[in-house]
Structure formats: C-alpha cells, structure tokens
Design a protein around this motif. Sequence first.
Motif, mmCIF file in Angstrom:
data_model
loop_
_atom_site.group_PDB
_atom_site.id
_atom_site.type_symbol
_atom_site.label_atom_id
_atom_site.label_comp_id
_atom_site.label_asym_id
_atom_site.label_seq_id
_atom_site.Cartn_x
_atom_site.Cartn_y
_atom_site.Cartn_z
ATOM 1 N N LEU A 36 0.850 -1.176 0.000
ATOM 2 C CA LEU A 36 0.000 0.000 0.000
ATOM 3 C C LEU A 36 0.895 1.237 0.000
ATOM 4 C CD1 LEU A 36 -2.872 -0.973 2.495
ATOM 5 C CD2 LEU A 36 -2.930 -0.930 0.010
ATOM 6 N N CYS A 37 0.491 2.250 -0.755
ATOM 7 C CA CYS A 37 1.361 3.397 -0.997
ATOM 8 C C CYS A 37 1.696 4.137 0.302
ATOM 9 C CB CYS A 37 0.702 4.350 -1.987
ATOM 10 S SG CYS A 37 1.785 5.713 -2.454
ATOM 11 N N GLY A 38 2.918 4.609 0.361
ATOM 12 C CA GLY A 38 3.380 5.322 1.545
ATOM 13 C C GLY A 38 2.753 6.683 1.747
ATOM 14 N N CYS A 39 1.879 7.096 0.841
ATOM 15 C CA CYS A 39 1.174 8.368 1.028
ATOM 16 C C CYS A 39 0.004 8.191 1.986
ATOM 17 C CB CYS A 39 0.665 8.902 -0.300
ATOM 18 S SG CYS A 39 -0.686 7.940 -0.999
ATOM 19 N N GLY A 40 -0.298 6.964 2.354
ATOM 20 C CA GLY A 40 -1.392 6.725 3.285
ATOM 21 C C GLY A 40 -2.639 6.149 2.623
ATOM 22 N N GLU A 72 0.773 1.851 -8.446
ATOM 23 C CA GLU A 72 -0.398 2.419 -9.114
ATOM 24 C C GLU A 72 -0.842 3.718 -8.448
ATOM 25 O OE1 GLU A 72 -3.597 -0.463 -6.760
ATOM 26 O OE2 GLU A 72 -2.571 -1.149 -8.572
ATOM 27 N N CYS A 73 -0.035 4.243 -7.529
ATOM 28 C CA CYS A 73 -0.423 5.463 -6.823
ATOM 29 C C CYS A 73 0.622 6.559 -7.053
ATOM 30 C CB CYS A 73 -0.596 5.148 -5.338
ATOM 31 S SG CYS A 73 -1.334 6.479 -4.374
ATOM 32 N N CYS A 74 1.551 6.710 -6.147
ATOM 33 C CA CYS A 74 2.473 7.850 -6.197
ATOM 34 C C CYS A 74 3.772 7.581 -6.947
ATOM 35 C CB CYS A 74 2.812 8.318 -4.780
ATOM 36 S SG CYS A 74 1.415 9.043 -3.892
ATOM 37 N N LYS A 75 4.011 6.357 -7.363
ATOM 38 C CA LYS A 75 5.333 6.035 -7.897
ATOM 39 C C LYS A 75 5.686 6.887 -9.125
ATOM 40 C CE LYS A 75 8.326 2.274 -9.405
ATOM 41 N NZ LYS A 75 8.469 0.821 -9.662
HETATM 42 ZN ZN LIG Z 1 0.250 7.318 -2.995
#
Ligand SMILES: [Zn+2]
Length: 336
Positions: free
Chosen positions: A268-272, A280-283
């Motif tokens: 799960l993305c480290g952005c929360g 699939e999120c912040c990468k």
């Molecule tokens: Zn993220």
Amino acid sequence: MARPDTPAIQAQAVRVTQTRTIPIRGEASLGKDVRDLLHEVGTALDQHRPLRAHVHGLITVDKQSPVVTATQENGNERQRATGPSARSWKRAARRQGAAGGPWAPSTSSRLGGDVLRAPYECQVKRLAEAYPTLQTFSDDDGMWLFAKSSIIPGLPREATFLIALPYKPGPGPRAWGFWTGAAESSRWIGPRHTNFRDGSICAFSPNEGAWFEGGDLPTLLDLYSVWALRHLHLEVMGRWPGKQYGILGADPRAEAYYRQRECRDDELCGCGSETRRYAECCKASDLRCDFIESASLFLQHTGGFETRVPPPSVVSFVQGQSAAPKMAEVHLQLLV
Ligand SMILES: [Zn+2]
C-alpha cells in the motif's frame, strides 16, 4: 481455529519456497501453519480489519468483533491494530523475570514532573499478566520495560522489546525491538518503520489516538507486537502489510524520495492510501521529482537512512552484556 493462547507446535514438514529478504539464521523453515497465520494477518492488515492480541503478545485476526478499531498512526505510518476492547486474555499466568526482579519505584526523578509515575506503576501487575516475561527496571527518569512477545503461534523465535517510559510528560515512550530465541542471538528488528537517528520502533503516532502518554500499557505492547509481526511478514513474504504513512512534517519532495527508497510496488502506498499500491499510486509522480533535490531535502529532515540503528547500550543490554542504559542517554527527547 485453535485457541492461540495454547498453540500447538506442529511438525515443520513444509519447505519455504518464497524468497526471503533476510536469511533467518539458524532457524528451520517456517511451517505451513505459521506461514498461513502470517498471511492471514497480513491480509487483514491490508484490508484494515481489526486484530486481536492475546496473552504473550500473540496476534490473530479478530473474527468475533464486528467493530473496526480506530485507525492507528505512527510517526511514519498508520496501522490497524489492537485496542483494549480487542484484547482477549484467557490466562493470567505471571512470573517475574530473574534478571530484573519485581519493579520498585525509584526514589527520585531527575527531571521532575513525574506525573506519569502513578499511572504507569499501577499497571505493572496487569501488564505482567498480558506479557508474562515482563521485567521492569527503575531509572532516574522513568521506568524501563523489558518483555518478550510470541507474535504468532508456532513461531520459533520471539520479539523482545526494551521500552523507555519517561515519567515526565512530553517525551513519550521510546522502544527497540529484537528477534530473540533459541536460534537467534538477538537481531535488531528494522530498519523499516523505525525512527531516524536511533532505530527505535515507529508503531503509532501520539496525535492519532492509538496510544497516549499515561495510557494502557498492554495496548502499547500490543502495538509493538503488531509492528514486529509486520516485520516478520516483510521478511518472509517480501512486503510490508497494511497502511503506510510518510514522514511527518517533511517536504513533499523528501516524502517522494522516502517512498522511492522504502515502498515496494505491491505494498500500500506510503502516502497513506488504504487501497492503492505504490506502483499504481504515487510512484510515477515520485519518479518525476528531481532526485538530487529530493535526496537532499530528505537528508536534511531525517539525518539519513543509515541513522536508523539502535544505540550500542541498548544492544548490549538486550544481549545480556550490560545493565539497562540510562534513559537520558538513549532517549532522544530527553537529550534535548
Ligand atoms: Zn500514494
């Protein structure tokens, strides 16, 4: 499912085939039962389902409570974890540790303001019922807790925690985790989700209600037990389970650098994010940041990844080579 309070150690007949990030020295491959439990709890963490803590720090998925516990957050992350209502203790066996003996109040508090002494003192007996290996040591600035946690039934090793509990309000607890056991010669648990500059456990945030100074000590150790379980999952399954958060108060570019270095694509993305994996999120946006600038900002804010190591006096104590450290010499907030 068998009661986790009375785990049956079963024959380890199944070979581990998944890649480990760190070899488990001297430890037989984890049995299928242990791996299945680990996978089950990891999946529950990913899905933000409540867990249950049992005596000795055994963690299981809470299949009884329909209530989702409050979100837990730490300095770097959030996690679904246990709360007082989720704890289920069947037994209350208690034995005092041989090395430290029963806790005795210290005669002075060097920094004064020891208003947390009473709230902690009155919980020691109950904490020893939850974590029967508990030993306590007095310190000029508070109380040390030293306890083992079994994490999941059938696990050959255990997690050992050394926890500084200052009596003065403000600094908060500081704790370090180590893998110990017959085949382990005390190995520090980290560096993922440990604090920069001292490698202490980062298992909740003081401003998110997971735990507060003077609060329930069994819950505090339960949070550390879940943190150790996540580390075990990372080691055996190759990914950190559950929600993750970035560095509090850091520049977004420093956060981007931190995620690039720490977050794996399928975590799960480290952005929360509670649903999106890093890939699939912040990468993609993280990769567009100026690398040198981001790294520099990260270094300014944290001191660098290599600072996540436990103080030598903490390691020495856990290895049985010295007495408990002076709290004021290893607790960063007492040093300032
Ligand atoms: Zn993220």
